[in-house]
Design a protein around this motif. Sequence first.
Motif, PDB file in Angstrom:
ATOM      1  N   UNK A   1      20.591 -35.405 -85.004  1.00  0.00           N
ATOM      2  CA  UNK A   1      22.024 -35.674 -84.979  1.00  0.00           C
ATOM      3  C   UNK A   1      22.423 -36.920 -85.750  1.00  0.00           C
ATOM      4  N   UNK A   2      21.486 -37.496 -86.490  1.00  0.00           N
ATOM      5  CA  UNK A   2      21.734 -38.750 -87.210  1.00  0.00           C
ATOM      6  C   UNK A   2      21.484 -38.536 -88.695  1.00  0.00           C
TER       7      UNK A   2
ATOM      8  N   UNK B   1      24.143 -49.067 -71.304  1.00  0.00           N
ATOM      9  CA  UNK B   1      22.774 -48.583 -71.116  1.00  0.00           C
ATOM     10  C   UNK B   1      22.401 -47.594 -72.211  1.00  0.00           C
ATOM     11  N   UNK B   2      23.344 -46.711 -72.541  1.00  0.00           N
ATOM     12  CA  UNK B   2      23.079 -45.708 -73.572  1.00  0.00           C
ATOM     13  C   UNK B   2      22.802 -46.371 -74.920  1.00  0.00           C
ATOM     14  N   UNK B   3      23.524 -47.447 -75.237  1.00  0.00           N
ATOM     15  CA  UNK B   3      23.281 -48.156 -76.493  1.00  0.00           C
ATOM     16  C   UNK B   3      21.906 -48.803 -76.491  1.00  0.00           C
ATOM     17  N   UNK B   4      21.534 -49.433 -75.372  1.00  0.00           N
ATOM     18  CA  UNK B   4      20.213 -50.055 -75.292  1.00  0.00           C
ATOM     19  C   UNK B   4      19.109 -49.003 -75.373  1.00  0.00           C
ATOM     20  N   UNK B   5      19.346 -47.828 -74.778  1.00  0.00           N
ATOM     21  CA  UNK B   5      18.369 -46.743 -74.884  1.00  0.00           C
ATOM     22  C   UNK B   5      18.221 -46.291 -76.334  1.00  0.00           C
ATOM     23  N   UNK B   6      19.368 -46.160 -77.028  1.00  0.00           N
ATOM     24  CA  UNK B   6      19.321 -45.768 -78.432  1.00  0.00           C
ATOM     25  C   UNK B   6      18.611 -46.806 -79.283  1.00  0.00           C
ATOM     26  N   UNK B   7      18.835 -48.076 -78.952  1.00  0.00           N
ATOM     27  CA  UNK B   7      18.166 -49.179 -79.664  1.00  0.00           C
ATOM     28  C   UNK B   7      16.644 -49.053 -79.534  1.00  0.00           C
ATOM     29  N   UNK B   8      16.161 -48.910 -78.310  1.00  0.00           N
ATOM     30  CA  UNK B   8      14.717 -48.816 -78.088  1.00  0.00           C
ATOM     31  C   UNK B   8      14.143 -47.539 -78.696  1.00  0.00           C
ATOM     32  N   UNK B   9      14.844 -46.437 -78.532  1.00  0.00           N
ATOM     33  CA  UNK B   9      14.349 -45.170 -79.074  1.00  0.00           C
ATOM     34  C   UNK B   9      14.214 -45.228 -80.593  1.00  0.00           C
TER      35      UNK B   9
ATOM     36  N   UNK C   1       9.153 -37.298 -74.457  1.00  0.00           N
ATOM     37  CA  UNK C   1       9.774 -38.437 -75.128  1.00  0.00           C
ATOM     38  C   UNK C   1       9.897 -38.178 -76.621  1.00  0.00           C
ATOM     39  N   UNK C   2       8.818 -37.654 -77.210  1.00  0.00           N
ATOM     40  CA  UNK C   2       8.845 -37.348 -78.639  1.00  0.00           C
ATOM     41  C   UNK C   2       9.876 -36.269 -78.938  1.00  0.00           C
ATOM     42  N   UNK C   3       9.955 -35.276 -78.068  1.00  0.00           N
ATOM     43  CA  UNK C   3      10.944 -34.215 -78.262  1.00  0.00           C
ATOM     44  C   UNK C   3      12.357 -34.782 -78.213  1.00  0.00           C
ATOM     45  N   UNK C   4      12.596 -35.733 -77.312  1.00  0.00           N
ATOM     46  CA  UNK C   4      13.926 -36.353 -77.208  1.00  0.00           C
ATOM     47  C   UNK C   4      14.247 -37.160 -78.459  1.00  0.00           C
ATOM     48  N   UNK C   5      13.250 -37.889 -78.985  1.00  0.00           N
ATOM     49  CA  UNK C   5      13.474 -38.652 -80.216  1.00  0.00           C
ATOM     50  C   UNK C   5      13.826 -37.715 -81.369  1.00  0.00           C
ATOM     51  N   UNK C   6      13.072 -36.633 -81.475  1.00  0.00           N
ATOM     52  CA  UNK C   6      13.324 -35.698 -82.573  1.00  0.00           C
ATOM     53  C   UNK C   6      14.700 -35.058 -82.455  1.00  0.00           C
ATOM     54  N   UNK C   7      15.083 -34.762 -81.232  1.00  0.00           N
ATOM     55  CA  UNK C   7      16.415 -34.185 -81.021  1.00  0.00           C
ATOM     56  C   UNK C   7      17.500 -35.191 -81.420  1.00  0.00           C
TER      57      UNK C   7
ATOM     58  N   UNK D   1      19.609 -39.188 -98.885  1.00  0.00           N
ATOM     59  CA  UNK D   1      20.203 -38.835 -97.595  1.00  0.00           C
ATOM     60  C   UNK D   1      19.130 -38.137 -96.766  1.00  0.00           C
ATOM     61  N   UNK D   2      18.938 -38.598 -95.523  1.00  0.00           N
ATOM     62  CA  UNK D   2      17.831 -38.064 -94.733  1.00  0.00           C
ATOM     63  C   UNK D   2      18.062 -38.292 -93.241  1.00  0.00           C
ATOM     64  N   UNK D   3      17.220 -37.664 -92.437  1.00  0.00           N
ATOM     65  CA  UNK D   3      17.199 -37.855 -90.999  1.00  0.00           C
ATOM     66  C   UNK D   3      16.078 -38.836 -90.650  1.00  0.00           C
ATOM     67  N   UNK D   4      16.238 -39.634 -89.610  1.00  0.00           N
ATOM     68  CA  UNK D   4      15.119 -40.477 -89.179  1.00  0.00           C
ATOM     69  C   UNK D   4      13.870 -39.633 -88.954  1.00  0.00           C
ATOM     70  N   UNK D   5      12.763 -40.090 -89.462  1.00  0.00           N
ATOM     71  CA  UNK D   5      11.506 -39.372 -89.300  1.00  0.00           C
ATOM     72  C   UNK D   5      11.135 -38.514 -90.479  1.00  0.00           C
ATOM     73  N   UNK D   6      12.107 -38.241 -91.358  1.00  0.00           N
ATOM     74  CA  UNK D   6      11.771 -37.438 -92.532  1.00  0.00           C
ATOM     75  C   UNK D   6      11.026 -38.287 -93.552  1.00  0.00           C
TER      76      UNK D   6
END
Length: 725
Positions: free
Chosen positions: A36-37, A120-128, A26-32, A720-725
């Motif tokens: 891209x953001x 569904x993909x939008x709701x997944x992105x929202x929760x992630x 799950x963490x790997x998916x979030x980082x991936x 300017x940054x990526x989420x998590x930075x």
Amino acid sequence: MKRFAIGLSLACAVSCAAPQPPVDPQLAAWRQRAEGVTITRDDWGIPHITARTDADAIFGLMYAQAEDDFNRVETNFINAMGRLAEAEGEGEVFRDLRMKLFIDPEELKTMYQQAPPWLQALMNGWADGLNYYLHTHPGVKPRVIQTFEPWMALSFSEGSIGGDIERVSVNGLKAFYGGATATALRLDGVDPLAEPTGSNGFAIAPANSASGKALLFINPHTSFFFRHEAQVTSEEGLNAYGALTWGQFFIYQGFNERAGWMHTSSGVDNIDEFLLTTTKKDDGVYYRFGSEERKLRSKTITVPYRTDAGMATREFTVYYSHHGPVVREADGKWVAVRMMQEPLKALTQSYSRTKARNLQEYLEVMRLHTNSSNNTVYADAEGNIAYLHSNFVPRRDPTFDWSKPVDGSDPATEWQGLHTIEESPNAINPPTGWIQNTNNWPYSAAGAASPRETDYPRYFDYAGENPRGIHAIGLFAGKTGFTKDSLIAAAYDSYQPELATQVPLLVRAWDRAPASHPLKAKLAGPIARLRTWDYRWGVASVENALAIFYGDDLWQRVAPAASRAGVSNYVYMRTRATSAERLESLAAAVDKLTADFGTWETPWGDINRFQRISPAIVHPFDDSQPSIPVGFTSGRWGSLASFGARSFNGSKKIYGTSGNSFVAVVEFGDRVSARAVTAGGLSSDPASKHFNDQAERYATGNLRDVYFYPEQLQGHTERTYKPGQ
């Protein structure tokens, strides 16, 4: 040295050979996703999110929202799911019960599974996005929601400040399901001086603008800090800017490159109460419908709540008819309520309209009929403007009075589907060239080109006209050559039409009072000031302070009699208030100003203040702390720029908590051009420079430029940054 180097190499070899802990998928998916953001913060702290897909853009948007105010994000969903008592204790149990009557997690989980893959993909992105924020900010401790699940997005799918469910009385529920007596219950927080809720929306057609392009004015009147401001962009066609209700992933009031939308609270009657004739039997409770008896469905709802000793629960057996859940009792009959309950359609509509690029596409999205409590003011780059009335209006027998509970045993009270867009009192491209809505009725939306009241059932509107509407009509009728600047000036026009009606009535009452009247001499000075006043607000205006304090006192003084007479406070004050009541209210205003400020000749700006000293949702106002003057006033008296203010914690000054919140003006054409301001600032962190950096602009109506295009961000980028930075 050589032996040390050899030892170090051996140690490294051993450690490198040691097994590594597995990477959490799950963490790997979030980082991936985060890679891209991109989040670009401009020099006002506003996030501009870009990503390849809509879902990844939503991931970044929610991460940025949580950075700015996670507390409000979580609180909105705690409330939406009926879990407020888990955070705040037993006092919120019946508020939670109200939500749980309509919001069932198991039903929402099923809807999530039934949703189209793109949603569904939008709701997944929202929760992630929210969960990744919590992972990267371990110091942030949620009050209730430890993990956000995608289906939760369906619990809060419409961004209005006053959703439909909130119209159900908590005290009615408490009396019915809690065993309390109705006479022992206080009113549901009824404040006779509460600021009129709602918003302003204005649109100007190309024929009435200086540039030959359509203009849109966006002016929600909500509680302050209720919405986030952001731009969210993807390679899949998403590019929307504007105001989002905290925790939601769609721009609620805003614009894209080709079209803009502004929602205003509607006076429509689209929630109905049904009186049930019930009979208790051994196997349950039955209610009459036509010639048959139907059994009420019952279920047990458990409401957890926090205590000093830990969590506790209360259980309620609740009842449902085919009309809806039973929510109270009236005159010996149970009362069921029916409203729009389509979370999946509502979320679909709320998001899809942000990608509509012209009027035809926008109307097609509206055919889902789930923007239930709001009207829409619309404009686009093709030059279209429109007023679109409330999007969810049940078709009903107009011979019934739907403003009151109807007989639920009579099949004639059944809803007969929904009115279509074409059957609604809309104004699309009116020849007058302008649109206004101030939560007033649709029958003045476009002046002489407005829909006619006689063409529609009464239930389409119970609001009628209001002072803000009268003000707006006077500003737009027959006027041309509008620019962004002149539209802003109109929206902040300081005239107060209701006070222009009320104050002369007061002056006349004083003039007619005999010299021997006990208040004649005392009020001579104030009357002299008010006699020549132009009815305009301003921070230096003594007259405005006098008039507001006078009007507020008279409003409260006549409210009981107006209610008994079945007329509005406005009508009563204009036609039935006595000379004695008017003079007594002015005397009370003079006494109050003198007691609090040393003199009744106190400028309005010394009294009416904007203050932000805390991130708390319930703000701790304090006269000893810094605040700034605000000239504009309550919308009650017709000021289009609204500032709902009152005393808090024994303060002498009055502090705003609602009214103008996010404000924007937009011009459409080959390129979109916009200006905006938000109350205070975007960040909830008092240490951030964006906590209060817009306060002066807000108080003076000095809107800033919106950086909609990437090149506009050049020279205005803070980070300017990526989420998590």
